[in-house]
Scaffold this active site. Structure first.
Site, PDB file in Angstrom:
ATOM      1  N   HIS A 228      -1.885  -0.040  -0.909  1.00 22.90           N
ATOM      2  CA  HIS A 228      -2.360  -1.357  -1.321  1.00 22.90           C
ATOM      3  C   HIS A 228      -3.857  -1.350  -1.608  1.00 22.90           C
ATOM      4  O   HIS A 228      -4.621  -0.643  -0.961  1.00 22.90           O
ATOM      5  CB  HIS A 228      -2.059  -2.404  -0.243  1.00 22.90           C
ATOM      6  CG  HIS A 228      -2.656  -2.081   1.091  1.00 22.90           C
ATOM      7  ND1 HIS A 228      -1.922  -1.542   2.127  1.00 22.90           N
ATOM      8  CD2 HIS A 228      -3.921  -2.220   1.560  1.00 22.90           C
ATOM      9  CE1 HIS A 228      -2.705  -1.355   3.165  1.00 22.90           C
ATOM     10  NE2 HIS A 228      -3.938  -1.762   2.848  1.00 22.90           N
TER      11      HIS A 228
ATOM     12  N   HIS B  24      -9.881   0.260  -3.654  1.00 25.01           N
ATOM     13  CA  HIS B  24      -9.377   1.605  -3.383  1.00 25.01           C
ATOM     14  C   HIS B  24      -8.051   1.521  -2.647  1.00 25.01           C
ATOM     15  O   HIS B  24      -7.663   0.445  -2.155  1.00 25.01           O
ATOM     16  CB  HIS B  24     -10.379   2.387  -2.526  1.00 25.01           C
ATOM     17  CG  HIS B  24     -10.601   1.767  -1.172  1.00 25.01           C
ATOM     18  ND1 HIS B  24     -11.516   0.759  -0.962  1.00 25.01           N
ATOM     19  CD2 HIS B  24     -10.006   1.999   0.037  1.00 25.01           C
ATOM     20  CE1 HIS B  24     -11.487   0.405   0.307  1.00 25.01           C
ATOM     21  NE2 HIS B  24     -10.577   1.130   0.941  1.00 25.01           N
TER      22      HIS B  24
END
Length: 300
Positions: free
Chosen positions: A151, A240
């Site tokens: 995620h 990220h």
């Protein structure tokens, strides 16, 4: 005290007489007539009790406060909440789900194996499985680490009250109802350390495609957080996905490992400054406690 004397006996006839008058018969006692026992019976009863094995001490964990396992700072192999658990609070996390494409798993696996040989003590994110063990079995590495969903966070993981859940979910769905699908490029391996300096993460950072879209979505989540009195995201967000974690601040060792691999594969697809993989986003999700809410599905 009178009840104890009635159970275990006393040292004098006078005590026995006082106990007989003051204490009622005790249910479950070793004598069928506890209120009228003779001194001999009392002594015999006490001797029998003394011969019994003493009760064990209470378990130590009954004397200690329970530990709530969850996301953030960590002890060996387990995650512990970075904010104190309070009854009625739920951890909130808003994110974009990401799956590594099948064709891109091999180069990522090669990088992960190499970093495991250079930096010991790493674990797979979320499943908390030792990376060194995963690297012994290619199938395990692909399924347990690279085959799962990652995620990109759009907001901090924060505690909320139960009465805030419906309002937050409704606002998120309203604000994101017309979002378009976009492509995300993961361009660089880098290291992130949590605010408490107790946990380090090896991550793939978004530097190219998708950066502007994700940044705008973070600002939207910030507005909703602010309306609910929640802390906003970092001022300079760096979207990220985290793949690995280790205890404490391991940034120096991990960065050295990344640089060494980068030098070794300077002209290959594993280059840390090059393009690693891309994927299309599918939507936004929100996890509150153990329940996951679908916020939106992106339009084509």
């Amino acid at each position: 005290m009178e009840m104890l004397r009635a159970t275990y006996g006393s040292d004098s006839e006078e005590d026995d007489a006082d106990d007989s008058a003051a204490a009622p018969p005790i249910v479950g006692s070793r004598s069928s007539s506890g209120s009228s026992r003779s001194k001999a019976d009392s002594v015999n009863g006490r001797s029998n009790l003394e011969q019994l094995d003493p009760l064990p001490p209470p378990p130590l964990d009954l004397l200690q406060s329970p530990i709530v396992l969850d996301f953030s700072s960590t002890t060996q192999g387990s995650r512990i909440r970075s904010f104190p658990h309070v009854e009625g609070n739920y951890a909130l996390h808003v994110y974009v789900p990401v799956v590594i494409p099948t064709t891109m798993k091999m180069p990522v696996a090669l990088f992960v194996k190499r970093i495991a040989s250079l930096v010991p003590g790493l674990y797979a994110v979320d499943i908390d499985y030792p990376l060194a063990e995963l690297c012994r079995d290619d199938l395990k590495l692909e399924q347990m680490l690279l085959g799962r969903e990652f995620h990109v966070s759009l907001g901090r993981t924060v505690p909320i009250k139960v009465h805030q859940i419906d309002s937050i979910v409704a606002m998120l769905r309203q604000k994101f109802q017309s979002q378009r699908r976009y492509r995300v490029e993961f361009n660089k391996w880098d290291v992130f350390v949590n605010d408490e300096q107790t946990r380090s993460f090896l991550a793939l950072e978004v530097l190219g495609g998708g950066l502007s879209e994700i940044t705008k979505q973070i600002h939207i989540v910030d507005v909703i957080y602010r309306l609910h009195g929640l802390p906003e995201f970092y001022k300079n967000p760096r979207p990220h996905i985290s793949l690995l974690w280790g205890l404490g601040d391991m940034s120096d060792g991990l960065k050295q490992g990344i640089e060494e691999i980068d030098r070794s594969y300077k002209n290959a697809s594993l280059s840390c400054g090059g393009h690693i993989f891309t994927c299309k986003t599918s939507g936004i999700e929100c996890k509150i406690g153990k329940k996951t809410y679908s916020i939106c599905k992106f339009l084509d």
